[in-house]
Design a protein around this motif. Structure first.
Motif, PDB file in Angstrom:
ATOM      1  N   ASN A 223     -14.439  -2.770   6.174  1.00 31.74           N
ATOM      2  CA  ASN A 223     -13.753  -3.611   5.192  1.00 31.74           C
ATOM      3  C   ASN A 223     -12.513  -2.943   4.616  1.00 31.74           C
ATOM      4  OD1 ASN A 223     -15.099  -6.325   4.528  1.00 31.74           O
ATOM      5  ND2 ASN A 223     -16.851  -4.935   4.767  1.00 31.74           N
ATOM      6  N   LEU A 224     -12.510  -1.615   4.525  1.00 29.29           N
ATOM      7  CA  LEU A 224     -11.297  -0.924   4.084  1.00 29.29           C
ATOM      8  C   LEU A 224     -10.150  -1.178   5.058  1.00 29.29           C
ATOM      9  CD1 LEU A 224     -12.722   2.507   2.831  1.00 29.29           C
ATOM     10  CD2 LEU A 224     -11.646   0.736   1.445  1.00 29.29           C
ATOM     11  N   ILE A 225     -10.477  -1.173   6.350  1.00 28.77           N
ATOM     12  CA  ILE A 225      -9.453  -1.457   7.352  1.00 28.77           C
ATOM     13  C   ILE A 225      -9.058  -2.930   7.311  1.00 28.77           C
ATOM     14  CG2 ILE A 225      -9.037  -1.584   9.843  1.00 28.77           C
ATOM     15  CD1 ILE A 225     -10.577   0.987  10.175  1.00 28.77           C
ATOM     16  N   LEU A 226     -10.051  -3.800   7.184  1.00 26.97           N
ATOM     17  CA  LEU A 226      -9.745  -5.238   7.138  1.00 26.97           C
ATOM     18  C   LEU A 226      -8.934  -5.604   5.898  1.00 26.97           C
ATOM     19  CD1 LEU A 226     -13.108  -6.818   8.382  1.00 26.97           C
ATOM     20  CD2 LEU A 226     -11.043  -6.284   9.697  1.00 26.97           C
ATOM     21  N   ASP A 227      -9.175  -4.884   4.790  1.00 22.35           N
ATOM     22  CA  ASP A 227      -8.375  -5.110   3.577  1.00 22.35           C
ATOM     23  C   ASP A 227      -6.892  -4.967   3.881  1.00 22.35           C
ATOM     24  OD1 ASP A 227     -10.519  -5.624   1.969  1.00 22.35           O
ATOM     25  OD2 ASP A 227     -10.641  -3.607   1.130  1.00 22.35           O
ATOM     26  N   LYS A 228      -6.569  -3.918   4.636  1.00 21.99           N
ATOM     27  CA  LYS A 228      -5.169  -3.649   4.946  1.00 21.99           C
ATOM     28  C   LYS A 228      -4.657  -4.622   5.994  1.00 21.99           C
ATOM     29  CE  LYS A 228      -2.108  -1.118   3.242  1.00 21.99           C
ATOM     30  NZ  LYS A 228      -1.888  -1.138   1.799  1.00 21.99           N
ATOM     31  N   ALA A 229      -5.539  -4.937   6.962  1.00 18.61           N
ATOM     32  CA  ALA A 229      -5.127  -5.848   8.027  1.00 18.61           C
ATOM     33  C   ALA A 229      -4.829  -7.234   7.486  1.00 18.61           C
ATOM     34  CB  ALA A 229      -6.220  -5.924   9.092  1.00 18.61           C
ATOM     35  N   SER A 230      -5.562  -7.640   6.453  1.00 16.81           N
ATOM     36  CA  SER A 230      -5.393  -8.994   5.935  1.00 16.81           C
ATOM     37  C   SER A 230      -4.086  -9.183   5.189  1.00 16.81           C
ATOM     38  CB  SER A 230      -6.562  -9.342   5.010  1.00 16.81           C
ATOM     39  OG  SER A 230      -6.536  -8.516   3.854  1.00 16.81           O
ATOM     40  N   LYS A 231      -3.415  -8.086   4.847  1.00 18.48           N
ATOM     41  CA  LYS A 231      -2.178  -8.186   4.079  1.00 18.48           C
ATOM     42  C   LYS A 231      -0.944  -8.312   4.967  1.00 18.48           C
ATOM     43  CE  LYS A 231      -4.120  -5.537   0.249  1.00 18.48           C
ATOM     44  NZ  LYS A 231      -4.054  -4.294  -0.525  1.00 18.48           N
ATOM     45  N   VAL A 232      -1.139  -8.186   6.274  1.00 16.90           N
ATOM     46  CA  VAL A 232      -0.003  -8.196   7.184  1.00 16.90           C
ATOM     47  C   VAL A 232      -0.280  -9.188   8.309  1.00 16.90           C
ATOM     48  CG1 VAL A 232       1.470  -6.806   8.687  1.00 16.90           C
ATOM     49  CG2 VAL A 232       0.414  -5.769   6.680  1.00 16.90           C
ATOM     50  N   SER A 233       0.655 -10.025   8.614  1.00 16.13           N
ATOM     51  CA  SER A 233       0.513 -10.952   9.731  1.00 16.13           C
ATOM     52  C   SER A 233       1.644 -10.745  10.723  1.00 16.13           C
ATOM     53  CB  SER A 233       0.520 -12.399   9.239  1.00 16.13           C
ATOM     54  OG  SER A 233       1.795 -12.737   8.733  1.00 16.13           O
ATOM     55  N   ASP A 234       1.436 -11.236  11.943  1.00 14.42           N
ATOM     56  CA  ASP A 234       2.438 -11.052  12.988  1.00 14.42           C
ATOM     57  C   ASP A 234       3.757 -11.741  12.649  1.00 14.42           C
ATOM     58  OD1 ASP A 234       0.996  -9.488  14.729  1.00 14.42           O
ATOM     59  OD2 ASP A 234      -0.029 -11.190  15.628  1.00 14.42           O
ATOM     60  N   ASN A 235       3.689 -12.795  11.871  1.00  8.44           N
ATOM     61  CA  ASN A 235       4.898 -13.556  11.564  1.00  8.44           C
ATOM     62  C   ASN A 235       5.645 -13.037  10.344  1.00  8.44           C
ATOM     63  OD1 ASN A 235       4.353 -15.311  13.703  1.00  8.44           O
ATOM     64  ND2 ASN A 235       2.927 -16.501  12.423  1.00  8.44           N
ATOM     65  N   GLU A 236       5.022 -12.070   9.666  1.00 12.22           N
ATOM     66  CA  GLU A 236       5.633 -11.554   8.441  1.00 12.22           C
ATOM     67  C   GLU A 236       6.789 -10.623   8.781  1.00 12.22           C
ATOM     68  OE1 GLU A 236       4.204  -9.047   4.479  1.00 12.22           O
ATOM     69  OE2 GLU A 236       2.764  -9.763   5.939  1.00 12.22           O
ATOM     70  N   ILE A 237       7.868 -10.696   8.028  1.00  7.03           N
ATOM     71  CA  ILE A 237       8.979  -9.760   8.210  1.00  7.03           C
ATOM     72  C   ILE A 237       8.568  -8.437   7.598  1.00  7.03           C
ATOM     73  CG2 ILE A 237      11.381  -9.258   7.653  1.00  7.03           C
ATOM     74  CD1 ILE A 237      11.873 -12.254   7.532  1.00  7.03           C
ATOM     75  N   ILE A 238       8.472  -7.428   8.453  1.00  6.07           N
ATOM     76  CA  ILE A 238       7.974  -6.133   8.019  1.00  6.07           C
ATOM     77  C   ILE A 238       9.137  -5.238   7.615  1.00  6.07           C
ATOM     78  CG2 ILE A 238       6.592  -4.139   8.669  1.00  6.07           C
ATOM     79  CD1 ILE A 238       5.039  -6.712   8.644  1.00  6.07           C
ATOM     80  N   GLU A 239       9.107  -4.766   6.399  1.00  6.45           N
ATOM     81  CA  GLU A 239      10.119  -3.822   5.961  1.00  6.45           C
ATOM     82  C   GLU A 239       9.836  -2.452   6.560  1.00  6.45           C
ATOM     83  OE1 GLU A 239      10.224  -3.764   1.778  1.00  6.45           O
ATOM     84  OE2 GLU A 239      10.826  -5.844   1.552  1.00  6.45           O
ATOM     85  N   LYS A 240      10.849  -1.655   6.642  1.00  4.28           N
ATOM     86  CA  LYS A 240      10.710  -0.330   7.221  1.00  4.28           C
ATOM     87  C   LYS A 240       9.648   0.472   6.463  1.00  4.28           C
ATOM     88  CE  LYS A 240      13.336   3.783   8.500  1.00  4.28           C
ATOM     89  NZ  LYS A 240      14.628   4.478   8.447  1.00  4.28           N
ATOM     90  N   GLY A 241       8.720   1.043   7.216  1.00  2.00           N
ATOM     91  CA  GLY A 241       7.680   1.873   6.612  1.00  2.00           C
ATOM     92  C   GLY A 241       6.414   1.116   6.287  1.00  2.00           C
ATOM     93  N   THR A 242       6.421  -0.246   6.336  1.00  2.00           N
ATOM     94  CA  THR A 242       5.222  -1.014   6.041  1.00  2.00           C
ATOM     95  C   THR A 242       4.294  -0.993   7.246  1.00  2.00           C
ATOM     96  OG1 THR A 242       6.464  -2.474   4.593  1.00  2.00           O
ATOM     97  CG2 THR A 242       4.328  -3.269   5.352  1.00  2.00           C
ATOM     98  N   PRO A 243       2.998  -0.715   7.050  1.00  2.00           N
ATOM     99  CA  PRO A 243       2.078  -0.693   8.182  1.00  2.00           C
ATOM    100  C   PRO A 243       2.059  -2.029   8.924  1.00  2.00           C
ATOM    101  CG  PRO A 243       1.067   0.248   6.224  1.00  2.00           C
ATOM    102  CD  PRO A 243       2.352  -0.361   5.798  1.00  2.00           C
ATOM    103  N   MET A 244       1.987  -1.955  10.264  1.00  2.00           N
ATOM    104  CA  MET A 244       1.975  -3.157  11.088  1.00  2.00           C
ATOM    105  C   MET A 244       0.691  -3.180  11.903  1.00  2.00           C
ATOM    106  SD  MET A 244       5.967  -3.088  12.254  1.00  2.00           S
ATOM    107  CE  MET A 244       5.902  -1.372  12.728  1.00  2.00           C
TER     108      MET A 244
END
Length: 725
Positions: A223-244
């Motif tokens: 769930n710790l990993i899923l917590d982080k995974a749920s905050k990022v989607s493939d369609n989201e514009i990722i700023e430099k340094g943000t986990p993908m």
């Protein structure tokens, strides 16, 4: 009465009492003396003579040092004063050991050598709970299960070879080793995620290494990993340094049972969940042919926790790790791990110190028993496992030392006995005698030794400086060989190690055979190699390839000649051993232009019996330094009781008398260790809760996260300076 018969009876009684492990030792001795007294003076005198003769006939024989103690490492010809190992004859020619035998040049091969050495003996041990005994998996079973698991990873879609990375997020347990060796069966690269590193850093690591599969211990970590995974989607514009994470992570393999809700949550995020057993069975059915790694292949990317910024991925090859292991084995000589040895595993397997120790044990046919996963149950695990080998960190030994002396302070008799026992054992240690069979071991140190299982023969201490006082105490109390080492993840763990026979504390030994060392000038701190002081630089078979996807920081650390600049300041002692005296990075300048090395000051202050932890802080616009201090709870509470001051530790931290007591004792320690007046703190803030990995103020190797501590205590630091202005 037959004189000879009586004499023989008396000698037998003495021998039995000396060799006895019973708590009635003194009663037996008293009985012997009464018996002698009853048979007349002549018999008494003769008996004493016989006892003396018996002692000299059975007294322990000192071990011969492995190298001349006044000259422990040679120096290469040339102006750089490069120090090398005496344990490898080609070292003076600029060569380094990378293996002991040609058929054990990778961790894959080393484990298989252990199968042969042990004759399929016990390999991995665990216990189901704190009340159950240890159960064991033999080498062949571990090897088969590892191969099946590795085959299962390939069945999940991973491509064999050293360009495929696989993550693991778990505490120490047998599955960790099955996973690791399973990866090596297919030349996969192991990427540990620290159990206490936190989800942000884990997300960064998964993103940077583009991991698609992570092996996870339990529901909580999933769930710790899923917590982080749920905050990022493939369609989201990722700023430099943000986990993908969603761009790479596809599957999680879980060791323990997880909740249906977690299954559903993962499914909603497009992440497949598999159990460890499922992957093993899948691999057994597919039985993919193995792809053995080469020595030059990448073995692991081990991320250093760091005190600032994102963690750095240290790239280590199989040759790097094997050379580190065998370099230590050479340095240990006859004390190295062997068949029949059992090592306790409790230091994080995410770090190279523990992994090197374990791989060296497997290589020599020894066994590893894993602690229960709860550090509070470590004593119970030690008593159940009864290890002969143990890697340790200063924090653990400091706690043992503090507890023993706090207990002794409660009784003048105990205090006297402890001092007598230490004096006697230290005298033996200086003569090269290591044992657990003296009368002092039975009367004074037995409980301490049993707390470690009662069979400990070798302990290797690393990761942070260890007080000479604590080191000498532990050598005396445990009756085992304790070697202190210095190393870094970038050097696969070992750089130096003290040798058997050298029991003078205060240094970390000569170089191991897989590397050489030189010191370079640090003029801003007034350290010069010509004066045998400077930054420690390392070159050898154990030095890492570089930081993963970070050429800039790699170039900053490894110079064009291949020397790794550690950032630590060392000093060569006349006998060829290295002493770590300072740290290059954590320095700042006060307003009057004086340089401050906070860790040097902290090391002086934690010698105070009232101080458990200290964080020294200063600013370039200020003329003095201040400190955050975590008091030693036992020492402070004892003083408070003796002085009639009630309250919990939190209450005592706000007591002016307690603050004055601790500050004065810190300043006294500062004077004794030679701190200059501008280095002494002018104010302190007492905090009842220790800095820990859990609250983010320590790294997993128990180093202070200085920026985090500064931010956490910013109001208190500002308040102290306001009152000082």
């Amino acid at each position: 009465m037959n004189f000879v018969s009586d004499l023989l009876k008396w000698i037998k009684a003495v021998r039995q009492s000396i060799m006895s492990n019973s708590t009635g030792l003194f009663d037996e001795l008293e009985g012997c003396l009464q018996y002698v007294g009853g048979t007349g003076g002549a018999l008494a005198i003769t008996g004493v003579a016989a006892a003396t003769a018996y002692y000299y006939a059975t007294r322990p024989i000192p071990e011969k040092p492995l190298v001349p103690l006044d000259n422990q490492c040679p120096i290469e010809d040339g102006p750089e004063q490069i120090h090398v190992s005496k344990f490898y004859k080609e070292a003076k020619d600029g060569k380094y050991i990378s293996c002991i035998s040609d058929d054990a040049r990778t961790l894959y091969q080393m484990f298989r050598k252990g199968v042969i050495e042990s004759n399929n003996g016990p390999c991995l041990g665990w216990r189901d709970n704190s009340h159950s005994p240890y159960q064991w998996m033999n080498f062949n079973e571990a090897l088969l299960r590892a191969k099946n698991f590795g085959s299962g990873l390939i069945a999940l879609g991973l491509r064999p070879g050293p360009r495929t990375f696989v993550g693991i997020y778990s505490t120490n347990r047998p599955e960790w080793i099955l996973f690791e060796q399973g990866c090596y069966c297919y030349s996969l690269v192991v990427v540990p995620l620290y159990d206490t590193l936190g989800p942000d850093a884990c997300a960064f690591i998964i993103s940077q290494t583009e991991i698609s599969v992570v092996v996870v211990e339990d529901d909580k970590k999933v769930n710790l990993i899923l917590d982080k995974a749920s905050k990022v989607s493939d369609n989201e514009i990722i700023e430099k340094g943000t986990p993908m994470m969603m761009r790479s992570l596809r599957k999680l393999v879980v060791m323990k049972e997880i909740r249906p809700a977690t299954h559903q949550r993962a499914k909603n995020l497009g992440i497949e969940l598999h159990t460890f057993d499922e992957v093993e069975k899948l691999g057994a059915s597919k039985n993919f042919p193995e792809m053995e790694p080469k020595p030059s292949d990448l073995c692991t990317v081990c991320y250093t926790s760091g005190t600032t910024g994102n963690p750095k991925g240290v790239m280590l090859s199989h040759m790097n790790v094997v050379s580190g292991c065998v370099g230590v084995l050479l340095q240990l000589g006859p004390h190295k791990p062997r068949v029949g040895d059992v090592m306790i595993s409790f230091l994080p397997l995410a770090h190279m110190l523990e992994r090197c120790c374990e791989n060296a044990v497997y290589y020599n046919g020894g066994a590893v028993g894993f602690y229960s996963g709860d550090i509070k149950e470590l004593t119970s695990d030690l008593k159940a496992l009864k290890p002969t080998l143990m890697p340790a960190v200063p924090r653990l030994l400091n706690r043992v030392y503090d507890k023993v002396f706090a207990e002794a302070e409660r009784s003048s008799v105990k205090k006297m006995l402890l001092r007598m026992a230490l004096n006697a054992k230290e005298a033996e240690i200086k003569r090269g005698i290591i044992r657990r069979s003296s009368i002092w071991d039975k009367v004074v140190f037995r409980k301490i030794q049993e707390g470690f299982g009662g069979r400990l023969r070798l302990m290797v201490v690393g990761s942070a400086p260890l007080s000479p006082t604590v080191l000498t105490f532990c050598r005396a109390a445990l009756g085992s060989l304790i070697c202190e080492g210095y190393g870094q993840t970038e050097c696969t763990a070992p750089i130096t190690l003290t040798v058997q026979g050298d029991f003078v504390p205060g240094h970390v030994g000569p170089p191991v055979a897989c590397n050489s060392i030189k010191l370079v000038d640090v003029p801003e701190m007034e350290y010069y190699a010509s004066q045998q002081q400077g930054e420690i630089c390392v070159k050898g078979a154990n030095v890492f390839i570089g930081y993963y996807k970070d050429p800039v920081r790699t170039a900053e650390t490894i110079d064009e000649d291949g020397w790794h600049h550690t950032g630590d300041i060392g000093q060569w002692l006349p006998n060829g051993t290295l002493k770590v005296i300072d740290r290059k990075k954590h320095i700042f300048k006060l307003s009057q232009g004086e340089y401050i090395v906070p860790e040097k000051i902290e090391n002086a202050y934690i010698r105070s019996m009232y101080v458990e932890q200290a964080f020294v802080h200063g600013e370039s616009l200020k003329s003095c330094v201040v400190a955050i201090v975590v008091p030693d709870v036992d020492a402070v509470k004892l003083w408070a009781i003796q002085n009639g001051i009630p309250g919990t530790l939190s209450v005592l931290c706000n007591n002016r008398e307690v603050k004055t007591l601790i500050l004065n004792d810190m300043l006294r320690m500062g004077r004794e260790t030679g701190l200059k007046s501008f280095e002494q703190v002018k104010d302190i803030y007492l905090h009842p809760d220790p800095f820990s990995v859990q609250n983010g103020l320590l790294t997993p190797t128990f180093k202070s996260r200085r920026p985090q501590i500064k931010n956490y205590f910013a109001p208190q630091l500002d308040d102290m300076y306001k009152h000082l202005d």
